[in-house]
Every structure is written in C-alpha cells, then in structure tokens.
Design a protein around this motif. Structure first.
Motif, PDB file in Angstrom:
ATOM      1  N   ASP A   1     -40.696 -15.617  13.823  1.00  0.00           N
ATOM      2  CA  ASP A   1     -39.906 -16.258  14.489  1.00  0.00           C
ATOM      3  C   ASP A   1     -38.713 -15.597  15.268  1.00  0.00           C
ATOM      4  O   ASP A   1     -38.518 -16.066  16.387  1.00  0.00           O
ATOM      5  CB  ASP A   1     -39.495 -17.391  13.612  1.00  0.00           C
ATOM      6  CG  ASP A   1     -40.385 -18.363  13.041  1.00  0.00           C
ATOM      7  OD1 ASP A   1     -41.594 -18.367  13.522  1.00  0.00           O
ATOM      8  OD2 ASP A   1     -40.452 -18.963  12.006  1.00  0.00           O
ATOM      9  N   ALA A   2     -38.079 -14.767  14.678  1.00  0.00           N
ATOM     10  CA  ALA A   2     -37.224 -13.946  15.366  1.00  0.00           C
ATOM     11  C   ALA A   2     -37.632 -13.235  16.507  1.00  0.00           C
ATOM     12  O   ALA A   2     -36.902 -13.151  17.310  1.00  0.00           O
ATOM     13  CB  ALA A   2     -36.490 -12.819  14.450  1.00  0.00           C
TER      14      ALA A   2
ATOM     15  N   ASN B   1     -40.004 -13.983  18.558  1.00  0.00           N
ATOM     16  CA  ASN B   1     -40.197 -15.030  19.436  1.00  0.00           C
ATOM     17  C   ASN B   1     -39.036 -15.508  20.029  1.00  0.00           C
ATOM     18  O   ASN B   1     -38.711 -15.802  21.288  1.00  0.00           O
ATOM     19  CB  ASN B   1     -40.957 -16.031  18.952  1.00  0.00           C
ATOM     20  CG  ASN B   1     -42.508 -15.745  18.585  1.00  0.00           C
ATOM     21  OD1 ASN B   1     -42.945 -14.662  19.206  1.00  0.00           O
ATOM     22  ND2 ASN B   1     -42.967 -16.309  17.833  1.00  0.00           N
ATOM     23  N   VAL B   2     -38.055 -15.984  19.246  1.00  0.00           N
ATOM     24  CA  VAL B   2     -36.722 -16.512  19.680  1.00  0.00           C
ATOM     25  C   VAL B   2     -35.728 -15.595  20.403  1.00  0.00           C
ATOM     26  O   VAL B   2     -35.165 -16.065  21.369  1.00  0.00           O
ATOM     27  CB  VAL B   2     -35.822 -17.075  18.474  1.00  0.00           C
ATOM     28  CG1 VAL B   2     -34.615 -17.412  18.762  1.00  0.00           C
ATOM     29  CG2 VAL B   2     -36.559 -18.041  17.511  1.00  0.00           C
TER      30      VAL B   2
ATOM     31  N   ASN C   1     -36.903 -13.187  22.127  1.00  0.00           N
ATOM     32  CA  ASN C   1     -37.900 -12.711  23.487  1.00  0.00           C
ATOM     33  C   ASN C   1     -37.906 -10.972  23.138  1.00  0.00           C
ATOM     34  O   ASN C   1     -37.392 -10.413  24.227  1.00  0.00           O
ATOM     35  CB  ASN C   1     -37.074 -13.174  24.707  1.00  0.00           C
ATOM     36  CG  ASN C   1     -37.899 -12.873  25.833  1.00  0.00           C
ATOM     37  OD1 ASN C   1     -39.423 -12.629  25.568  1.00  0.00           O
ATOM     38  ND2 ASN C   1     -37.424 -12.741  26.989  1.00  0.00           N
TER      39      ASN C   1
ATOM     40  N   ALA D   1     -29.265 -14.173  20.796  1.00  0.00           N
ATOM     41  CA  ALA D   1     -30.237 -15.162  20.655  1.00  0.00           C
ATOM     42  C   ALA D   1     -29.829 -15.960  19.403  1.00  0.00           C
ATOM     43  O   ALA D   1     -30.327 -17.230  19.278  1.00  0.00           O
ATOM     44  CB  ALA D   1     -31.533 -14.857  20.873  1.00  0.00           C
ATOM     45  N   PHE D   2     -29.238 -15.409  18.322  1.00  0.00           N
ATOM     46  CA  PHE D   2     -29.370 -16.350  17.035  1.00  0.00           C
ATOM     47  C   PHE D   2     -27.821 -16.570  16.868  1.00  0.00           C
ATOM     48  O   PHE D   2     -27.450 -17.099  15.566  1.00  0.00           O
ATOM     49  CB  PHE D   2     -29.360 -15.013  15.882  1.00  0.00           C
ATOM     50  CG  PHE D   2     -30.730 -14.561  16.057  1.00  0.00           C
ATOM     51  CD1 PHE D   2     -31.978 -15.007  15.976  1.00  0.00           C
ATOM     52  CD2 PHE D   2     -30.846 -13.109  16.323  1.00  0.00           C
ATOM     53  CE1 PHE D   2     -33.121 -14.433  16.291  1.00  0.00           C
ATOM     54  CE2 PHE D   2     -32.008 -12.452  16.557  1.00  0.00           C
ATOM     55  CZ  PHE D   2     -33.339 -13.251  16.581  1.00  0.00           C
TER      56      PHE D   2
ATOM     57  N   GLN E   1     -35.121 -20.367   6.390  1.00  0.00           N
ATOM     58  CA  GLN E   1     -34.241 -20.594   7.499  1.00  0.00           C
ATOM     59  C   GLN E   1     -33.388 -21.742   7.396  1.00  0.00           C
ATOM     60  O   GLN E   1     -33.718 -22.945   6.552  1.00  0.00           O
ATOM     61  CB  GLN E   1     -35.207 -20.787   8.697  1.00  0.00           C
ATOM     62  CG  GLN E   1     -36.250 -19.773   9.258  1.00  0.00           C
ATOM     63  CD  GLN E   1     -36.722 -19.823  10.482  1.00  0.00           C
ATOM     64  OE1 GLN E   1     -36.478 -20.468  11.145  1.00  0.00           O
ATOM     65  NE2 GLN E   1     -38.117 -19.079  10.387  1.00  0.00           N
TER      66      GLN E   1
ATOM     67  N   ASP F   1     -27.583 -18.507  12.898  1.00  0.00           N
ATOM     68  CA  ASP F   1     -28.533 -18.464  11.949  1.00  0.00           C
ATOM     69  C   ASP F   1     -28.796 -16.896  11.179  1.00  0.00           C
ATOM     70  O   ASP F   1     -29.180 -16.176  11.904  1.00  0.00           O
ATOM     71  CB  ASP F   1     -30.183 -18.876  12.800  1.00  0.00           C
ATOM     72  CG  ASP F   1     -31.035 -19.006  11.737  1.00  0.00           C
ATOM     73  OD1 ASP F   1     -30.938 -18.533  10.676  1.00  0.00           O
ATOM     74  OD2 ASP F   1     -31.947 -19.683  12.230  1.00  0.00           O
TER      75      ASP F   1
ATOM     76  N   LEU G   1     -32.477 -15.571  10.800  1.00  0.00           N
ATOM     77  CA  LEU G   1     -33.237 -14.854  11.703  1.00  0.00           C
ATOM     78  C   LEU G   1     -32.350 -13.918  12.308  1.00  0.00           C
ATOM     79  O   LEU G   1     -32.884 -12.790  12.758  1.00  0.00           O
ATOM     80  CB  LEU G   1     -33.043 -16.089  12.751  1.00  0.00           C
ATOM     81  CG  LEU G   1     -34.199 -17.303  12.390  1.00  0.00           C
ATOM     82  CD1 LEU G   1     -34.715 -18.175  13.696  1.00  0.00           C
ATOM     83  CD2 LEU G   1     -35.649 -16.374  12.167  1.00  0.00           C
TER      84      LEU G   1
END
Length: 275
Positions: A58-59, A61-62, A64, A230-231, A38, A238, A241
């Motif tokens: 992680d993706a 969760n980030v 949602n 979200a990314f 990352q 990012d 992600l």
C-alpha cells in the motif's frame, strides 16, 4: 581470550555494543510500526500480533514509488559519476601535480564546508531559474555536483597525499606523463577511496529532500525521499504507512552500503580521512 586483554578491550566493546543498539533499536521500532494496522498510532517497540505485510504494498502504491525510483536512479547516475570524476582529477592536480594556487583553491573549498547548507538555497534557486532549468531534474543534478565538490575534493586529496611521491617520480623516469601515471598508478591505488566516496555521494543524493522540494515542482521528478510527503496531509499523518514508506526508501541505501562496505572500511584503514 586472556583476562588482561579482555579488560583492555572492554570499553571499546561496550561502545560498539551501545552504538549498535543506538542504530538497530530505531530500525526495529520502524519495522514494528510499519506492520501495525493502518490508522493506528503505534508507539514503542512491540511486535504486532497480526503483522500487516500488505502495508508495504500500500505504501508503495500510495507514494508512487515506482516513478520516484526511476527518477532517483536517473538523478544518482547524473550526480555520482560526474562528481567522483571531477573531484578525483581536482584532488590529483592539487596533491600530486602541485598546480599553481592549488593550495589556495583547496583552502577555499575546505572553508565552504563550514557554510550552512541552507544558506545557498535562495541564490541557487535564482540561478537555476535564470538558466531555465527550474522544475527539471537538471535543476537538481547540476547543483548537487557542485555542492558535493568541497567534501569530495577533500576526501580524495586526503588519499593522494598518503601515496608516496616516489611512485610518481619513478613513473616520470620511465616516461609516463601525468595522465598515464594517474590511470596506471594512482587510480588503482585509489579504488577504495573512490568506492567509499561514491557510496557517500549516493547516500546524500538518494536521501536529498530539501533541494528537490525547492527546485522541482513536479513530485514525480523528485528523489525517493519526496515520497514521504504522500503520507502527510494538512491535518494528519498516517504513521503506519509513513514507516513502511521510509523503510522502502531506506532499502536501496542499505543494500548499496552492504555491497560497498568492504571498500569503505579499507579506505578508512588506509587513512583516507586524514589530511
């Protein structure tokens, strides 16, 4: 395989191989980028020496994704069954029952396929706002049902016109009315066309981003494609992600396609795209 047959099929095999590479290479590039550390900026197609599989967690969760998965499923089940049902009955009425002004109605529907998709966003926004649905999932479900109608009716009519009229005439002689003929004769024959249409509608609805962004202000009520926001921040993206999240969003569509591909191919072979 005889040499003459191989030479005749060689151009087709080359095109199939090229199409396969064109589709697979970007997917492999996304997978390799999703497994990179990352904060890095992966480029090209190279497998990382230490794959970071936790990037997918992680993706998830980030972005949602659990909430968006529920929202997308709700929207898909609101759009696809209703659109398939309405378009099937409309196409049956136009192609088999030959209703008055049916050809005019069909021509108007086909002409709407030439309109740019973005041209309806502003009037659609105002209409949904006047109905008091703006911001709810109904603001996406109802417009998508209507926007899918031109192609869906075109698709199903293309199937019904290939069915011999003698079947409907024989059903009428036996005392079957239009509804009974539809249920017992035409719908069983139309299963591949209906399944392939449902697949196409699922893909377009699941990946819907623009309308969801305009008509729904709550990110938790949008489709899975909305998770890609979200990314992306104001100053950076990012990439690792982002690729992991994109693969998570693509996974359900790939699974559904693999499950229904047999019906899709069968519909194409039956001439369901001919009109």
């Amino acid at each position: 395989m005889p040499t003459r047959t191989l030479r005749r099929r060689a151009p087709g095999l080359v095109l199939i191989a090229a199409a396969g590479l064109y589709s697979v290479v970007p997917l492999l590039s996304m997978i390799s980028a999703a497994l990179a550390p990352q904060g890095s900026f992966p480029s090209g197609l190279s497998w990382p020496s230490h794959p970071h599989w936790h990037n997918f967690v992680d993706a998830w969760n980030v972005a949602n994704i659990t909430t968006l998965l529920k929202s997308s499923t709700l929207i898909v089940f609101g759009v696809v069954p209703a659109a398939v049902l309405i378009s099937t009955m409309a196409a049956y009425a136009i192609a088999v029952l030959d209703i008055p002004l049916g050809r005019v109605f069909y021509t108007v529907l086909v002409l709407t396929l030439t309109l740019p998709y973005e041209i309806v966003i502003v009037p659609l926004y105002e209409q949904v706002k006047e109905m008091g649905l703006l911001g709810s999932q109904w603001a996406l479900v109802l417009p998508l049902i209507g926007l899918n109608m031109p192609f869906a009716v075109f698709w199903m009519r293309a199937h019904f016109v290939t069915v011999p009229r003698e079947l409907s005439e024989a059903a009428g002689i036996d005392g079957a009315g239009p509804w009974r003929a539809l249920w017992h004769i035409h719908l069983p024959l139309a299963r591949p066309a209906i399944a392939s249409l449902a697949l196409l509608m699922f893909l377009s609805t699941w990946n819907q981003f623009l309308l969801a962004l305009v008509l729904i202000d709550d990110p938790d009520k949008r489709t899975m494609a909305g998770a890609l926001q979200a990314f992306t921040t104001k100053y950076s993206t990012d990439q690792v992600l982002l690729n992991a999240g994109a693969l998570l969003i693509m996974a359900p569509t790939i699974l559904v396609f693999l499950f229904l591909q047999r019906h899709f191919v069968k519909a194409l072979l039956q001439g369901s795209v001919k009109g």
